[in-house]
Scaffold this active site. Structure first.
Site: not given
Length: 350
Positions: A162-164
């Protein structure tokens, strides 16, 4: 991106293989040459993919990820001319040196084969360009080392990412078999995942589906874009349900039928409801509402309590690779998103 190649081996006639890679696993479709001599499939695949060990291929077979003519096979199956082979291989570790680091992480479940982490917003999952340390993988490497555990993968068995600035649940495999087994579930879309998102605007329907291929934006290479005519990108489907309305912002629950990069972010921007405070997709501007100083100050205050895009991986469900038990986890709404909800509720009540 997929491509078709003819590959020539020292001891083999050429085969034709289609390859699709996601960065975490690679899907191969191989048509065996008509002159192929009988050969164990683990040896055959080892020759076909020389960066994969025999043990890795054996574990891939055990996980049911090697299919010949529509049927999963064991590593001792002997390939024959004309066989059609489908393989889901986890990709080799990257060359980045993983340095164990004592970083705070929330582990909600762990056993000998896997663990589930509730990732905080702001933490990068894996080292890469511009983020060489301080990542979730660095923290996990420290956790394994501290507890005398061995991870045989430099990338610590990442099955998905998942994104930062997205918070929420991730599953990490501890061994090659668990990695292969879990990767197959994600590839076959058999996992259970729900996301919570706050998006700009008052979505018209209480439930809906967004369809449209997703690929790299043609002008802004930092963004993904939707190509509804299917001319570019990859097939993508997002189902959503409205959970609460805040006049100019809507809280939605998202179920992904596919798992493309930035899928929720790109799909909601495409339908005119960009994620709240999503800087990369211009959601950090006032996109909906009134042009009044009081409202502008209110939105500024919400941006301050929620200083990242409003997306949270709320649930995660999968089948355990060893026990075959159905596992299910929920992550509560993080504090920053909860603070934003309270502000919106107070605002709409006035």
């Amino acid at each position: 991106m997929s491509d078709t190649t003819d590959e020539i081996f020292d001891e083999q006639p050429h085969e034709t293989g289609d390859t699709e890679s996601t960065g975490l696993y690679e899907h191969l479709n191989i048509k065996v040459d008509k002159n192929q001599e009988p050969l164990r499939i683990d040896k055959y695949l080892h020759i076909f993919r020389q960066n994969s060990t025999r043990n890795k291929i054996s574990q891939t077979c055990r996980a049911g990820n090697v299919v010949v003519n529509g049927t999963p096979v064991k590593q001792n199956y002997r390939v024959k001319p004309g066989d059609e082979i489908s393989v889901l291989l986890t990709t080799p570790p990257r060359e980045n040196l993983i340095i164990p680091q004592d970083l705070p992480i929330s582990i909600v479940y762990e056993d000998d084969d896997l663990l589930v982490v509730d990732k905080a917003a702001g933490m990068v999952v894996h080292p890469g360009h511009g983020n060489y340390d301080g990542t979730l993988v660095n923290a996990l490497a420290y956790h394994f080392e501290k507890n005398g555990q061995k991870s045989d993968l430099d990338r610590v068995g990442l099955v998905h990412r998942i994104d930062k600035d997205t918070s929420g649940l991730l599953v990490i495999a501890k061994n090659e078999y668990a990695l292969s087994y879990l990767a197959k579930q994600f590839f076959d879309r058999k996992t259970k995942r729900l996301y919570w998102a706050f998006v700009w605007g008052n979505i018209a329907d209480d439930e809906g589906t967004i369809r449209g291929n997703i690929g790299r934006h043609l002008k802004n290479r930092m963004q993904m874009a939707v190509f509804p005519d299917g001319s570019l990108g990859k097939h993508a489907v997002t189902h959503y349900k409205v959970l609460e309305r805040f006049r100019y912002v809507t809280w939605v629950e998202c179920k992904l039928e596919t798992g493309r990069t930035h899928q929720i972010r790109a799909h909601f921007k495409y339908i005119g409801h960009t994620l709240f405070n999503d800087e990369r997709y211009e959601g950090n501007q006032i996109l909906k509402g009134v042009n009044l100083p009081k409202y502008k100050q209110f939105i500024k205050n919400v941006f301050e309590v929620l200083p990242r895009h409003a997306l949270h991986a709320h649930t995660l469900g999968f089948t355990h690779p060893v026990t075959k038990e159905e596992m299910y986890f929920e992550s509560p709404m993080p504090q920053d998103m909860q603070a934003a909800v309270e502000k919106w509720r107070n605002y709409t009540a006035d």
